[in-house]
Design a protein around this motif. Structure first.
Motif, PDB file in Angstrom:
ATOM      1  N   LEU A   1       0.833  -1.201   0.000  1.00 53.78           N
ATOM      2  CA  LEU A   1       0.000   0.000   0.000  1.00 53.78           C
ATOM      3  C   LEU A   1       0.867   1.250   0.000  1.00 53.78           C
ATOM      4  CD1 LEU A   1      -2.719   1.305   0.073  1.00 53.78           C
ATOM      5  CD2 LEU A   1      -2.838   0.909   2.519  1.00 53.78           C
ATOM      6  N   TYR A   2       1.884   1.232   0.817  1.00 50.07           N
ATOM      7  CA  TYR A   2       2.823   2.362   0.853  1.00 50.07           C
ATOM      8  C   TYR A   2       3.431   2.582  -0.526  1.00 50.07           C
ATOM      9  CZ  TYR A   2       3.084   3.205   5.920  1.00 50.07           C
ATOM     10  OH  TYR A   2       2.819   3.547   7.194  1.00 50.07           O
ATOM     11  N   ALA A   3       3.810   1.485  -1.148  1.00 50.60           N
ATOM     12  CA  ALA A   3       4.467   1.588  -2.456  1.00 50.60           C
ATOM     13  C   ALA A   3       3.531   2.211  -3.475  1.00 50.60           C
ATOM     14  CB  ALA A   3       4.922   0.210  -2.907  1.00 50.60           C
ATOM     15  N   THR A   4       2.267   1.779  -3.445  1.00 48.94           N
ATOM     16  CA  THR A   4       1.337   2.352  -4.422  1.00 48.94           C
ATOM     17  C   THR A   4       1.055   3.813  -4.114  1.00 48.94           C
ATOM     18  OG1 THR A   4      -0.430   1.465  -3.083  1.00 48.94           O
ATOM     19  CG2 THR A   4       0.153   0.224  -5.051  1.00 48.94           C
ATOM     20  N   LYS A   5       1.168   4.157  -2.831  1.00 49.88           N
ATOM     21  CA  LYS A   5       0.937   5.550  -2.441  1.00 49.88           C
ATOM     22  C   LYS A   5       2.177   6.407  -2.660  1.00 49.88           C
ATOM     23  CE  LYS A   5      -3.258   5.906  -1.173  1.00 49.88           C
ATOM     24  NZ  LYS A   5      -4.103   6.885  -1.849  1.00 49.88           N
ATOM     25  N   GLY A   6       3.281   5.763  -3.010  1.00 50.11           N
ATOM     26  CA  GLY A   6       4.491   6.535  -3.303  1.00 50.11           C
ATOM     27  C   GLY A   6       5.444   6.675  -2.139  1.00 50.11           C
ATOM     28  N   SER A   7       5.063   6.201  -0.973  1.00 48.75           N
ATOM     29  CA  SER A   7       6.004   6.270   0.156  1.00 48.75           C
ATOM     30  C   SER A   7       6.942   5.084   0.070  1.00 48.75           C
ATOM     31  CB  SER A   7       5.266   6.239   1.480  1.00 48.75           C
ATOM     32  OG  SER A   7       4.117   7.013   1.410  1.00 48.75           O
ATOM     33  N   LEU A   8       7.886   5.207  -0.830  1.00 53.40           N
ATOM     34  CA  LEU A   8       8.715   4.034  -1.132  1.00 53.40           C
ATOM     35  C   LEU A   8       9.597   3.653   0.043  1.00 53.40           C
ATOM     36  CD1 LEU A   8       9.694   4.778  -4.809  1.00 53.40           C
ATOM     37  CD2 LEU A   8       7.848   3.383  -3.923  1.00 53.40           C
TER      38      LEU A   8
ATOM     39  N   LEU B   1       9.876  -6.148  -2.552  1.00 54.25           N
ATOM     40  CA  LEU B   1      11.000  -5.345  -2.081  1.00 54.25           C
ATOM     41  C   LEU B   1      11.929  -5.003  -3.238  1.00 54.25           C
ATOM     42  CD1 LEU B   1      12.564  -4.008   0.148  1.00 54.25           C
ATOM     43  CD2 LEU B   1      13.604  -6.195   0.724  1.00 54.25           C
ATOM     44  N   CYS B   2      12.194  -5.987  -4.097  1.00 48.86           N
ATOM     45  CA  CYS B   2      13.056  -5.744  -5.251  1.00 48.86           C
ATOM     46  C   CYS B   2      12.477  -4.639  -6.127  1.00 48.86           C
ATOM     47  CB  CYS B   2      13.204  -7.020  -6.078  1.00 48.86           C
ATOM     48  SG  CYS B   2      14.303  -8.196  -5.321  1.00 48.86           S
ATOM     49  N   GLN B   3      11.185  -4.793  -6.406  1.00 52.17           N
ATOM     50  CA  GLN B   3      10.556  -3.809  -7.287  1.00 52.17           C
ATOM     51  C   GLN B   3      10.604  -2.422  -6.680  1.00 52.17           C
ATOM     52  OE1 GLN B   3       6.740  -5.534  -7.811  1.00 52.17           O
ATOM     53  NE2 GLN B   3       7.364  -6.826  -9.539  1.00 52.17           N
ATOM     54  N   THR B   4      10.320  -2.362  -5.400  1.00 49.25           N
ATOM     55  CA  THR B   4      10.288  -1.055  -4.748  1.00 49.25           C
ATOM     56  C   THR B   4      11.674  -0.433  -4.699  1.00 49.25           C
ATOM     57  OG1 THR B   4       8.611  -2.059  -3.349  1.00 49.25           O
ATOM     58  CG2 THR B   4       9.324   0.147  -2.775  1.00 49.25           C
ATOM     59  N   LEU B   5      12.671  -1.263  -4.464  1.00 47.72           N
ATOM     60  CA  LEU B   5      14.035  -0.748  -4.415  1.00 47.72           C
ATOM     61  C   LEU B   5      14.419  -0.132  -5.755  1.00 47.72           C
ATOM     62  CD1 LEU B   5      15.874  -3.536  -2.396  1.00 47.72           C
ATOM     63  CD2 LEU B   5      15.700  -1.145  -1.752  1.00 47.72           C
ATOM     64  N   VAL B   6      14.048  -0.815  -6.830  1.00 47.71           N
ATOM     65  CA  VAL B   6      14.385  -0.299  -8.155  1.00 47.71           C
ATOM     66  C   VAL B   6      13.647   1.008  -8.408  1.00 47.71           C
ATOM     67  CG1 VAL B   6      14.197  -0.750 -10.622  1.00 47.71           C
ATOM     68  CG2 VAL B   6      14.949  -2.563  -9.087  1.00 47.71           C
ATOM     69  N   GLU B   7      12.382   1.019  -7.996  1.00 46.99           N
ATOM     70  CA  GLU B   7      11.605   2.237  -8.208  1.00 46.99           C
ATOM     71  C   GLU B   7      12.213   3.405  -7.448  1.00 46.99           C
ATOM     72  OE1 GLU B   7       6.966   3.397  -7.785  1.00 46.99           O
ATOM     73  OE2 GLU B   7       7.491   1.275  -8.024  1.00 46.99           O
ATOM     74  N   ARG B   8      12.578   3.116  -6.233  1.00 48.03           N
ATOM     75  CA  ARG B   8      13.188   4.148  -5.398  1.00 48.03           C
ATOM     76  C   ARG B   8      14.513   4.606  -6.008  1.00 48.03           C
ATOM     77  NH1 ARG B   8      13.021   8.466  -2.811  1.00 48.03           N
ATOM     78  NH2 ARG B   8      14.561   8.747  -1.199  1.00 48.03           N
TER      79      ARG B   8
ATOM     80  N   GLY C   1      15.165   4.662  -9.115  1.00 53.63           N
ATOM     81  CA  GLY C   1      14.809   5.550 -10.221  1.00 53.63           C
ATOM     82  C   GLY C   1      14.519   6.952  -9.730  1.00 53.63           C
ATOM     83  N   GLN C   2      13.794   7.031  -8.620  1.00 52.99           N
ATOM     84  CA  GLN C   2      13.493   8.345  -8.028  1.00 52.99           C
ATOM     85  C   GLN C   2      14.772   9.085  -7.681  1.00 52.99           C
ATOM     86  OE1 GLN C   2      11.095   8.221  -4.571  1.00 52.99           O
ATOM     87  NE2 GLN C   2       9.158   8.003  -5.688  1.00 52.99           N
ATOM     88  N   LEU C   3      15.655   8.377  -7.065  1.00 52.49           N
ATOM     89  CA  LEU C   3      16.907   8.999  -6.632  1.00 52.49           C
ATOM     90  C   LEU C   3      17.710   9.471  -7.841  1.00 52.49           C
ATOM     91  CD1 LEU C   3      17.898   6.572  -3.773  1.00 52.49           C
ATOM     92  CD2 LEU C   3      17.395   8.994  -3.532  1.00 52.49           C
ATOM     93  N   GLU C   4      17.624   8.692  -8.888  1.00 49.51           N
ATOM     94  CA  GLU C   4      18.337   9.061 -10.101  1.00 49.51           C
ATOM     95  C   GLU C   4      17.824  10.398 -10.608  1.00 49.51           C
ATOM     96  OE1 GLU C   4      19.242   6.719 -14.139  1.00 49.51           O
ATOM     97  OE2 GLU C   4      18.683   5.477 -12.422  1.00 49.51           O
ATOM     98  N   GLU C   5      16.520  10.547 -10.559  1.00 44.06           N
ATOM     99  CA  GLU C   5      15.944  11.806 -10.999  1.00 44.06           C
ATOM    100  C   GLU C   5      16.364  12.961 -10.100  1.00 44.06           C
ATOM    101  OE1 GLU C   5      11.724  11.369 -11.444  1.00 44.06           O
ATOM    102  OE2 GLU C   5      12.058   9.679 -12.809  1.00 44.06           O
TER     103      GLU C   5
END
Lengths: 250, 773
Positions: free
Chosen positions: B350-357, B381-388, B390-394
């Motif tokens: 739920l956190y992940a879908t809400k963006g609180s990675l 966890l893997c998916q969220t880590l990658v998404e996060r 990506g955020q950091l990259e931005e």
């Protein structure tokens, strides 16, 4: 309260019949106190709170007819109340869980639904009833403390090797705990029960108190001045009577 | 089966028990084999002399025998033992955790003969005895025992038992003389039993602790005071003086009897285990209880299923899109069962879908901790880590992003997304690095051109500067050290830009020396100098526009209120921040932004000050304009510097930096108000000291920062500093002002003037110091 009484008092065949009141009633109480003790152990209660729970139960049914209330519900409330009296607080949820498992071995724990809360409410209500029936006199002088001091005194007088070899203290403690299957604790003084239990333990292993013959005062008289030999014999025979029920009831 | 115990019982109860046992326990294989052999000794010894007490209870004895025979399998089981240690305990329960009672025989009034006999039967080597010295001979001393210190508690005070302590067992207290001379008749001695002659009733004791068993070896043997006597003995003495007291009354009045923990304590002492309570009821053998039936296990199970139910409800909410309700359910589940893996995974999702990675990652990690094999938790966890990542990259945090990708790969080596993202990131980082290098090269070329022209200008300006200084020196009779310093500065600054590094070193040394000298001066500067300064410089503001005066006062008021107190503190804070600034990216940025601003208001100052007619403002205008020029000329410098110094953070985009610039612009105005400046202009000597002190403090900070960050703006400032410390001081004050309240905005114009005064003052100050030194 209705729900639990129908549910838990499934052993209706053991309910007192029209004739022969005392024996069947004693059997019911034996069974219910057995339940109290077993639940007490599973709830992690110490000896004294369990003893208080049994004493509350016995005292309640001294006043009240067995048919009036479900004994198991009274037992559950006694456990709950004893936890409060002896400062070893229990949670009703644990009591219900353990009891449910006792009545239905191997079953899953109850769901925390409305039925659960009905049972919980009935325990709390019954607790209030017990309190009123006992006129809020729910603290008891238990023999445990006396027995332990007597054991220490006796230990110092006995030869230490014979003490070590003989499991007197553990036997006496077991006898005392088991004595709560009956209403001994209400009929006799705590000191007397303690001495009687110790006496039986010594007898079982054939241990004699050294120089008892030469003593001016027998050892049991030392521990309690108003104790007489017949009282000890009475308690011992009552105690043995309780154990005969153990073999009669599977 | 405990044979000895059974034999003991059979001996006591006689053959009737044996026959009962045979009939009751015939199904028990242990007993069948045992009773055969047990019957022999039962027959063997002559029938016991029945004690008179026992004759009376013959009747119920049969009952008891029946009971024994029925419960024999439990009563004589080997496991039916108390687990009390076989060691003798010390009888020194002075803390009285239970009712320590006088010995039982004292109440039983057993004749001394029997007591003595039993004492010699039960006393053991290694026991501690306590007695009084009755006589001292050349071969040792005799003591009469009064009580026992360990093992058994007996009443022996009237038994007149003597023990010999031979000379060889008396430790000598000094190197010379007889060890026995230390002892006197009547001393109370604690000693260990060394030898027992039970037949002749003779005891030998020792004062060496080697006579005691190992667990008692800590006990001090020798002379003791009467307070050290065991509690049981003292109670026994009390009982002797008042023999009417009963066992019960002594016990009831004892403090230990009321101890709420007495049962627990004595159970431990007697070796009874409350966790596995003993019972002779067959149905109550606690070893037969299943661990699953205990309350804690049931509760755990129940909580888990309850929590799972909540999670299911929450998932249903989640599917419908009622995210708040779903979150509530998950939280409830976790309240019920903190370690519930399903709830953690669901909440993480739920956190992940809400963006609180970050929160999602936390939950997943906790879930994996509790259940390392949970497939969904690992996948999410893997998916969220990658998404996060990506955020950091931005957000330009490439290194962090990299670590997130790597973490994801650690969890799941086959996770394609993470691998791709990581490779992409590496490529991108490489590219941007190359780009940066190229750009820096270009800028370096441009810069070298400009530097030559600016060097010319600088030289001129410095000459002017020197001239002014000389003028002032006449009035304040300055020392030569400043001029020499100036000369060195001017000479070094006029050298080519290739000497940057040398500059820096030089400058650093100088700043240090000036700092120390300033510190001295802070205390030592005389009133005379302050007076001079006032006389000379304070007419200046009066000559400038009236509006400034008004504003100055306002500033003063404001600052007096807000900044005077926190001023000192803030210096400390700034100092603390120094190590931070070296790692943070933002500090260099805001410096860049600030120096731009400062240039802006230098310009504005120029226009304003140009209209004033006095000579001195003009001078400062000149000075400032020169400074601006120099800063312009050096504005290209940093890119060069970046490259040469191998500044690690160069991966950062120029665009990103610009954004920061923009960000800082709105707040630029507040830099212009300097509390230190206004403080100074308020003519207070003390404030002046503070100001200069802060300046010097800031130097060091500035130096540090410069070394660490190698930022181009910083570098520009350094250069200015070399030209003129006065400017530096004012700028440092601006740095200070950055920390100060934002309410004092929009006072930049008069602030310029204040800064100038500040500079003058600092300069004067320094001159004064140099003189002193």
């Amino acid at each position: 309260m209705e729900a639990i009484s129908q549910d838990s008092c499934g052993g209706g065949d053991e309910a007192p019949g029209a004739e022969g009141w005392p024996a069947p009633e004693a059997r019911v109480h034996f069974r219910v106190t057995r339940f109290i003790m077993e639940a007490g152990v599973k709830l992690g209660m110490q000896s004294i709170p369990i003893a208080t729970a049994c004493a509350i139960y016995h005292k309640f049914f001294c006043e009240i007819n067995l048919n009036a209330y479900d004994p198991y519900l009274v037992a559950m409330s006694s456990l709950y109340l004893a936890g409060k009296v002896e400062e070893q607080h229990l949670r009703t949820r644990d009591i219900i869980n353990v009891s449910n498992r006792y009545f239905h071995p191997g079953s899953e724990p109850l769901e925390l639904d409305s039925r659960f809360w009905v049972i919980r409410d009935s325990i709390v209500q019954c607790e209030l009833l017990v309190l009123r029936v006992l006129r809020f006199q729910v603290s008891f002088q238990h023999p445990h403390k006396y027995l332990l001091h007597y054991l220490i005194s006796l230990k110092n007088w006995l030869n230490r090797y014979s003490w070590q070899r003989t499991p007197i203290s553990i036997t006496a403690w077991a006898l005392l705990r088991d004595s709560y299957h009956g209403g001994l604790c209400l009929r006799f003084r705590a000191q007397h029960i303690a001495v009687a239990v110790l006496h039986l333990a010594l007898q079982v292993y054939g241990v004699e108190v050294p120089a008892e013959a030469e003593a001016e005062k027998p050892w049991w008289q030392v521990f309690s001045d108003d104790l007489t030999k017949p009282i000890i014999d009475n308690i011992v025979s009552d105690l043995i009577q309780i154990y005969t029920m153990d073999t009669e009831i599977p | 089966m405990d044979r000895d115990l059974l034999r003991q019982s059979l001996n006591y109860h006689g053959p009737s028990l044996l026959s009962l046992l045979r009939s009751e326990q015939q199904d028990n294989p242990h007993f069948r084999s045992l009773l055969g052999s047990a019957a022999e000794p039962a027959r063997g010894p002559p029938p016991q002399q029945p004690a008179p007490g026992r004759k009376e209870k013959r009747i119920d004895n049969i009952e008891i025998q029946k009971f024994i025979s029925k419960k024999a399998d439990l009563l004589f089981a080997l496991s039916w033992k108390s687990d009390v240690p076989a060691t003798s305990e010390v009888n020194e329960d002075n803390e009285d955790p239970y009712a320590v009672m006088p010995p039982l025989e004292q109440f039983m009034e057993i004749p001394s003969m029997d007591r003595r006999e039993l004492f010699f039967r039960d006393i053991e080597r290694g026991d501690i005895v306590i007695g009084r010295i009755s006589s001292i001979r050349e071969f040792g001393f005799f003591m009469v025992l009064i009580c026992l210190g360990s093992g058994i508690m007996r009443d022996i005070s009237h038994l007149e038992i003597t023990a010999l302590c031979p000379l060889r067992d008396v430790p000598s207290h000094s190197n010379h003389g007889d060890p026995l001379s230390y002892y006197q008749t009547g001393d109370i001695i604690r000693a260990g039993i060394k030898d027992i002659d039970r037949y002749h009733e003779k005891l030998a004791v020792s004062l060496y602790s080697s006579s005691l068993p190992p667990h008692l070896s800590g006990i001090k043997l020798g002379v003791i005071s009467s307070e050290e006597l065991p509690l049981y003995y003292r109670r026994s003495v009390e009982l002797n003086s008042n023999s009417l007291e009963s066992y019960e009354s002594i016990m009831q009045s004892s403090l230990g009897f009321a101890n709420p923990g007495v049962v627990e304590f004595l159970l431990g002492k007697l070796g009874i285990d409350e966790a596995n309570p003993p019972s002779l009821m067959r149905g109550l053998q606690s070893k037969n209880f299943s661990e699953d039936d205990f309350a804690s296990a049931l509760r755990k199970k129940q909580s888990a299923s309850w929590a799972l139910k909540c999670v299911k409800v929450g998932v249903d909410y989640f599917k419908v899109g009622r995210h708040v309700d779903a979150m509530n359910e998950y939280n409830k589940a976790l309240e019920i069962d903190k370690q519930n893996v399903e709830a953690l995974v669901a909440r993480g999702a739920l956190y992940a879908t809400k963006g609180s990675l970050n929160k999602a990652i936390e939950d997943f990690e906790l879930a994996l901790e509790n259940c390392p094999t949970h497939r969904n938790a690992r996948k999410y966890l893997c998916q969220t880590l990658v998404e996060r990542g990506g955020q950091l990259e931005e957000e330009e945090k490439f290194l962090n992003a990299e670590s997130y990708y790597k973490k994801a790969l650690d969890l799941d080596e086959t996770f394609k997304d993470a691998e791709d993202a990581l490779q992409k990131l590496h490529k991108y980082m490489q590219k941007s690095l190359e780009l940066r290098e190229k750009q820096a090269e270009k800028e370096e070329k441009q810069k070298t051109k400009k530097i030559e022209t600016s060097a010319e200008k600088l030289r001129k300006l410095l000459k002017e500067e020197k001239r002014l200084k000389k003028k002032r020196r006449k009035s304040t009779s300055s020392s030569s050290s400043v001029s020499s310093g100036d000369e060195s500065v001017s000479s070094s600054s006029s050298s080519s830009s290739s000497g940057h590094k040398r500059h820096k070193k030089h400058k650093r040394n100088r700043s240090e020396s000036s700092r120390s000298s300033k510190r001295h001066s802070a205390k030592a500067s005389s009133n005379q100098i302050d007076q001079d300064r006032k006389d000379e410089y304070f007419p200046v503001p009066a000559n400038t526009s009236a509006s400034f005066l008004n504003q100055r006062q306002e500033v003063e008021k404001l600052l007096e209120k807000q900044d005077r107190v926190p001023y000192q503190k803030k210096q400390v804070k700034e100092k603390d921040r120094c190590p931070l600034s070296s790692s943070s990216l933002e500090i260099p940025d805001d410096f860049g932004g600030r120096s731009e601003d400062s240039r802006d208001f230098y310009n504005s100052y120029k226009t304003q000050a140009g209209s004033s007619k006095t000579e001195k403002p003009y001078k400062y205008e000149r000075h400032f304009s020169s400074r601006r020029d120099s800063s312009d000329s050096f504005s290209r410098n940093p890119e060069d510097k970046l490259k040469s110094c191998g500044y690690r953070k160069c991966e950062k985009d120029a665009e990103g930096r610009k954004e920061h610039y923009r960000k800082w612009e709105p707040g630029s105005m507040r830099y212009s108000t300097s509390p230190a400046g206004s403080d100074h202009s308020s003519k207070s000597v003390e404030k002046h000291k503070k100001c200069s002190y802060s300046g010097s403090r800031d130097f060091s900070r500035h130096e540090q920062r410069c070394q660490l960050s190698k930022n181009h703006r910083e570098y520009e400032r350094e250069y200015n500093y070399e030209e003129d410390i006065k400017t530096e001081v004012s700028e440092r004050d601006e740095v200070n002002s950055k920390e100060h309240s934002e309410s004092v905005v929009k006072k930049n114009l008069p602030q310029n003037l204040l800064n100038i005064f500040n500079q003058i003052a600092a300069f004067e100050k320094e001159k004064g110091n140099k003189q002193k030194n």
